[in-house]
Design a protein around this motif. Sequence first.
Motif, PDB file in Angstrom:
ATOM      1  N   MET A  96       7.630  -5.728  -5.876  1.00 53.49           N
ATOM      2  CA  MET A  96       8.007  -4.521  -6.606  1.00 53.49           C
ATOM      3  C   MET A  96       7.085  -3.363  -6.204  1.00 53.49           C
ATOM      4  SD  MET A  96       8.588  -4.158 -10.678  1.00 53.49           S
ATOM      5  CE  MET A  96       9.252  -2.672 -11.364  1.00 53.49           C
ATOM      6  N   LEU A  97       7.698  -2.212  -5.965  1.00 52.04           N
ATOM      7  CA  LEU A  97       6.898  -1.066  -5.522  1.00 52.04           C
ATOM      8  C   LEU A  97       5.938  -0.609  -6.613  1.00 52.04           C
ATOM      9  CD1 LEU A  97       9.617   1.067  -3.730  1.00 52.04           C
ATOM     10  CD2 LEU A  97       7.718  -0.118  -2.643  1.00 52.04           C
ATOM     11  N   LYS A  98       4.748  -0.231  -6.164  1.00 49.77           N
ATOM     12  CA  LYS A  98       3.779   0.337  -7.090  1.00 49.77           C
ATOM     13  C   LYS A  98       4.106   1.806  -7.356  1.00 49.77           C
ATOM     14  CE  LYS A  98      -0.035  -2.676  -5.616  1.00 49.77           C
ATOM     15  NZ  LYS A  98      -1.405  -2.718  -5.061  1.00 49.77           N
ATOM     16  N   ILE A  99       3.567   2.305  -8.450  1.00 52.97           N
ATOM     17  CA  ILE A  99       3.770   3.710  -8.812  1.00 52.97           C
ATOM     18  C   ILE A  99       3.299   4.632  -7.700  1.00 52.97           C
ATOM     19  CG2 ILE A  99       3.078   5.541 -10.410  1.00 52.97           C
ATOM     20  CD1 ILE A  99       5.061   3.710 -11.635  1.00 52.97           C
ATOM     21  N   SER A 100       2.190   4.262  -7.077  1.00 51.67           N
ATOM     22  CA  SER A 100       1.645   5.120  -6.016  1.00 51.67           C
ATOM     23  C   SER A 100       2.577   5.180  -4.820  1.00 51.67           C
ATOM     24  CB  SER A 100       0.281   4.596  -5.578  1.00 51.67           C
ATOM     25  OG  SER A 100       0.389   3.247  -5.110  1.00 51.67           O
ATOM     26  N   SER A 101       3.275   4.061  -4.518  1.00 50.97           N
ATOM     27  CA  SER A 101       4.224   4.046  -3.395  1.00 50.97           C
ATOM     28  C   SER A 101       5.441   4.909  -3.711  1.00 50.97           C
ATOM     29  CB  SER A 101       4.657   2.602  -3.105  1.00 50.97           C
ATOM     30  OG  SER A 101       3.570   1.814  -2.746  1.00 50.97           O
ATOM     31  N   ILE A 102       5.921   4.801  -4.967  1.00 49.78           N
ATOM     32  CA  ILE A 102       7.068   5.624  -5.376  1.00 49.78           C
ATOM     33  C   ILE A 102       6.710   7.095  -5.276  1.00 49.78           C
ATOM     34  CG2 ILE A 102       8.541   6.230  -7.322  1.00 49.78           C
ATOM     35  CD1 ILE A 102       8.281   3.325  -8.266  1.00 49.78           C
ATOM     36  N   ARG A 103       5.482   7.418  -5.738  1.00 51.33           N
ATOM     37  CA  ARG A 103       5.036   8.810  -5.673  1.00 51.33           C
ATOM     38  C   ARG A 103       5.016   9.303  -4.232  1.00 51.33           C
ATOM     39  NH1 ARG A 103       1.741  11.990  -9.006  1.00 51.33           N
ATOM     40  NH2 ARG A 103       1.162  10.207 -10.307  1.00 51.33           N
ATOM     41  N   SER A 104       4.496   8.463  -3.323  1.00 50.06           N
ATOM     42  CA  SER A 104       4.389   8.862  -1.922  1.00 50.06           C
ATOM     43  C   SER A 104       5.761   9.092  -1.296  1.00 50.06           C
ATOM     44  CB  SER A 104       3.642   7.769  -1.139  1.00 50.06           C
ATOM     45  OG  SER A 104       3.565   8.106   0.230  1.00 50.06           O
ATOM     46  N   ILE A 105       6.706   8.188  -1.604  1.00 47.40           N
ATOM     47  CA  ILE A 105       8.065   8.346  -1.060  1.00 47.40           C
ATOM     48  C   ILE A 105       8.698   9.639  -1.564  1.00 47.40           C
ATOM     49  CG2 ILE A 105      10.397   7.376  -1.098  1.00 47.40           C
ATOM     50  CD1 ILE A 105       9.050   4.577  -1.201  1.00 47.40           C
ATOM     51  N   LEU A 106       8.584   9.876  -2.855  1.00 55.80           N
ATOM     52  CA  LEU A 106       9.195  11.072  -3.443  1.00 55.80           C
ATOM     53  C   LEU A 106       8.551  12.342  -2.915  1.00 55.80           C
ATOM     54  CD1 LEU A 106       9.634   9.932  -7.173  1.00 55.80           C
ATOM     55  CD2 LEU A 106      11.415  10.204  -5.444  1.00 55.80           C
ATOM     56  N   GLU A 107       7.234  12.316  -2.700  1.00 56.36           N
ATOM     57  CA  GLU A 107       6.561  13.508  -2.175  1.00 56.36           C
ATOM     58  C   GLU A 107       7.006  13.803  -0.748  1.00 56.36           C
ATOM     59  OE1 GLU A 107       2.371  13.430  -4.736  1.00 56.36           O
ATOM     60  OE2 GLU A 107       2.407  12.723  -2.649  1.00 56.36           O
TER      61      GLU A 107
ATOM     62  N   ASN B 203      -6.569  12.864 -20.846  1.00 57.71           N
ATOM     63  CA  ASN B 203      -7.276  11.646 -21.276  1.00 57.71           C
ATOM     64  C   ASN B 203      -6.334  10.456 -21.438  1.00 57.71           C
ATOM     65  OD1 ASN B 203      -9.697  13.148 -21.456  1.00 57.71           O
ATOM     66  ND2 ASN B 203      -9.103  13.899 -23.519  1.00 57.71           N
ATOM     67  N   LYS B 204      -5.062  10.675 -21.073  1.00 59.77           N
ATOM     68  CA  LYS B 204      -4.065   9.591 -21.197  1.00 59.77           C
ATOM     69  C   LYS B 204      -3.371   9.440 -19.844  1.00 59.77           C
ATOM     70  CE  LYS B 204      -3.383  10.995 -25.995  1.00 59.77           C
ATOM     71  NZ  LYS B 204      -2.438  11.577 -26.972  1.00 59.77           N
ATOM     72  N   PRO B 205      -4.040   8.793 -18.873  1.00 58.71           N
ATOM     73  CA  PRO B 205      -3.511   8.736 -17.506  1.00 58.71           C
ATOM     74  C   PRO B 205      -2.148   8.063 -17.395  1.00 58.71           C
ATOM     75  CG  PRO B 205      -5.386   7.254 -17.806  1.00 58.71           C
ATOM     76  CD  PRO B 205      -5.338   8.117 -19.013  1.00 58.71           C
ATOM     77  N   GLU B 206      -1.851   7.063 -18.230  1.00 58.44           N
ATOM     78  CA  GLU B 206      -0.561   6.372 -18.129  1.00 58.44           C
ATOM     79  C   GLU B 206       0.584   7.320 -18.497  1.00 58.44           C
ATOM     80  OE1 GLU B 206      -2.987   5.433 -20.127  1.00 58.44           O
ATOM     81  OE2 GLU B 206      -3.849   3.625 -19.219  1.00 58.44           O
ATOM     82  N   ILE B 207       0.369   8.056 -19.589  1.00 64.87           N
ATOM     83  CA  ILE B 207       1.425   9.003 -20.023  1.00 64.87           C
ATOM     84  C   ILE B 207       1.550  10.130 -19.000  1.00 64.87           C
ATOM     85  CG2 ILE B 207       2.095  10.644 -21.812  1.00 64.87           C
ATOM     86  CD1 ILE B 207       0.672   8.877 -23.829  1.00 64.87           C
ATOM     87  N   ARG B 208       0.403  10.625 -18.502  1.00 71.31           N
ATOM     88  CA  ARG B 208       0.437  11.707 -17.518  1.00 71.31           C
ATOM     89  C   ARG B 208       1.198  11.276 -16.263  1.00 71.31           C
ATOM     90  NH1 ARG B 208      -2.720  16.319 -16.267  1.00 71.31           N
ATOM     91  NH2 ARG B 208      -2.651  16.794 -14.027  1.00 71.31           N
ATOM     92  N   GLU B 209       0.989  10.032 -15.847  1.00 72.45           N
ATOM     93  CA  GLU B 209       1.652   9.551 -14.633  1.00 72.45           C
ATOM     94  C   GLU B 209       3.166   9.463 -14.819  1.00 72.45           C
ATOM     95  OE1 GLU B 209       0.287   6.760 -11.054  1.00 72.45           O
ATOM     96  OE2 GLU B 209       0.168   5.806 -13.038  1.00 72.45           O
ATOM     97  N   ILE B 210       3.603   9.037 -16.003  1.00 69.76           N
ATOM     98  CA  ILE B 210       5.053   8.976 -16.282  1.00 69.76           C
ATOM     99  C   ILE B 210       5.662  10.374 -16.201  1.00 69.76           C
ATOM    100  CG2 ILE B 210       6.767   8.502 -18.082  1.00 69.76           C
ATOM    101  CD1 ILE B 210       4.915   6.249 -19.062  1.00 69.76           C
ATOM    102  N   GLY B 211       4.936  11.342 -16.788  1.00 75.35           N
ATOM    103  CA  GLY B 211       5.427  12.728 -16.761  1.00 75.35           C
ATOM    104  C   GLY B 211       5.497  13.261 -15.347  1.00 75.35           C
ATOM    105  N   GLU B 212       4.467  12.986 -14.542  1.00 75.57           N
ATOM    106  CA  GLU B 212       4.448  13.519 -13.183  1.00 75.57           C
ATOM    107  C   GLU B 212       5.549  12.899 -12.315  1.00 75.57           C
ATOM    108  OE1 GLU B 212       0.528  12.874 -11.745  1.00 75.57           O
ATOM    109  OE2 GLU B 212      -0.352  14.560 -12.864  1.00 75.57           O
ATOM    110  N   ILE B 213       5.752  11.573 -12.468  1.00 73.68           N
ATOM    111  CA  ILE B 213       6.804  10.912 -11.687  1.00 73.68           C
ATOM    112  C   ILE B 213       8.180  11.435 -12.097  1.00 73.68           C
ATOM    113  CG2 ILE B 213       7.934   8.707 -11.222  1.00 73.68           C
ATOM    114  CD1 ILE B 213       5.316   9.063  -9.749  1.00 73.68           C
TER     115      ILE B 213
END
Length: 709
Positions: free
Chosen positions: A1-12, A70-80
Amino acid sequence: MLKISSIRSILENTLFVWIGLTLIITLAGNALVLPDWLQVVGRSHPILLHFPIVLLLMGLLFFWIPGIDNKPEIREIGEISFLAGCNFAGITVIAGLILAQEEYTGEILTWHKWGGIAVFAGCILLYFFRSSKANYIRISSIVLAFAIIATGHWGAGLTHGEDFLLAPIISNEVEVIPLAEAEIFNDVVQPILQAKCVSCHKEGKIKGELRLDHIEGLQKGGKSGPFVLAGDFEKSLLIQRINLPEDDKKHMPPKNKAQLTEEELLILSEWVASGASFEQKLVSLPAENELYQLASVKFEGNKIYSFDAADPDDIAELNTSFRSIQPLFPESPALDVSYFGISAFQPESLTDLKSVKDQVVRLSLNKMPLAGIDLKFLKDFKHLEELQLNFTDLEPEQIKTISELGTLEVLAISGNEIDQASLENISKMKSLKKLYVWSTGMNDQDQESLQKALPETVIDFGFDGKGIIYELNSPIISQAEMIYQDSLEIKLSHPIKTAEIRYTLDGTDPDSLTSPVYSQPIFVTSTGKIVAKAYANNWKGSKVKESVYIHSGIKPSEFSLLYEPNSKYKASGATTLFDLVKAEAANHGQKWLGFQDQPMVLEVDFENLKKAKEMSLSLLYNEGAHIFPPSKVTVQGLENGKWVQLASNSPEVSPKALSARSELLTLELENTNYEKLKITLTPLPHLPKWHPNAGSKGWVFVDEVIFNE
């Protein structure tokens, strides 16, 4: 399963693909030829656009969550979510740019196009600078949110119309138009086009290069031909397309859109058949005309009446040379009665109306001499709603009788003297909706008192002359016929008795100083055109009114046409030119000979008859229907076996399209030594540059050729 960082890289990385494609399509514009299969991608634009709107707005919300750093998990969901929205925005922009190359154009498209590109660019900038100060990011997110909403609004305007968003709160009150003021195009035809056609043929979406949201577009037509040609079903694009089978891809409206009703189909067809005028009033059509019958029921006054209709035989018997009794509108039992001809008026004829007293709704006795006549018979007309008694010499006792008619809604008594007793009686008529009382001798105090007594009534006190100068109506020209044999009496009149009427008989416009003043009937014994104009103190001079009169003159012993007229406009052939029956300007299909591909070449022989010294041609001009003056008229005489030119003329072409009208062209022949005459009318080879169909051939229409000594 793709990691969040891989999904981010593909989308960017894919963002830069959409940026590149957007730049290519935007910069190349119409020069870029796209394969047909890409049209499928373009037409998916309305489906795709919902994804970026939802994802971007959801992503923007995350920028406003307090302490999100201060909430990296929530911030990452928003950014993706926001990054995915940016990608969908890019895909949507590309699809939209492809779709725009089909048949969309106009100001709304421009705003929507650049709004979409601005949103895409704003998304990218906001994403890659998301680590900037929180205040900057939040202000930028608000601007981007408004840009998304504005771009969506412009897109909705392209698809559903400019007022789609605000339609529920915009007043939908429809102005009730009196039948007398209704125009065929503006009030009958245009609403049908607006409801069934304009959505695909308007600014921003012009299918087939045809715009129907303004008259200029209608007159210009589309890439497949003229939208309408007066009286011509074959060449009118409108008639062609609405009559195709619904499954035909050229059928209009498309089968996935609301279709025309049978009534709408008939109205559009009859409009073209009746001349496709953009200015003509509905009431100018004969009552038996099918377009009039179809359309008149839509306007004010066409109320449903439940009482029984009168006996048709009674109505037929009551119709005379001085009295007209007609249905208020086709199929209505309500009757409209009008008297005319002061000299023919017989007071006792009013009692004849008792046989239709239950059906009379309107009664007009304007200008009839009613002084001393008992009007109590009007009380028997239990459905009488409108009474016209202008300039009838009413007496106070008669006005008292009228004031007791409780069913009246409209009363016109202008031009009658109203004393205090009459004023008091009129003030009691609470049922009135409209009251016309100009030129009645009332002063300002009387007018104020009457308006106060009848606050719900619209009262017309007429022109008061206080600083406003109005234009006079044109004079009325009365003549028994247009084509006559011996002499013709012409009468001029004007509703304002103090108006001065000046006229000319040479076709020029009269002026207020040198032109003859009309004082008594004019008798003419030649062919020509009378032009009249009205003048009065404190008024602007009227528009000119003109009428042709034609002396029948000499009928040739033999005549023939070298070329047959067009099969659609052939009337009775050459016989039409000498039948002494004047054709109507509004009806192109009857009694007119039409020539386009060939000139009209007429040969005539005057064997054993007097030779003509003058020739007149009765022509039809209607620039909107491609009917123009001939480019040249020549008259030749056969002398000693050779054709010699006796006269020629090249009539002036109008610099703009005018309404259909008859014109008379007269030529003097140089001599009478001829054995035969040959008349040639050459159609205009190319329509002028200002015409929507510039370069096409013009038509020549003629109905009479007159010869005189």
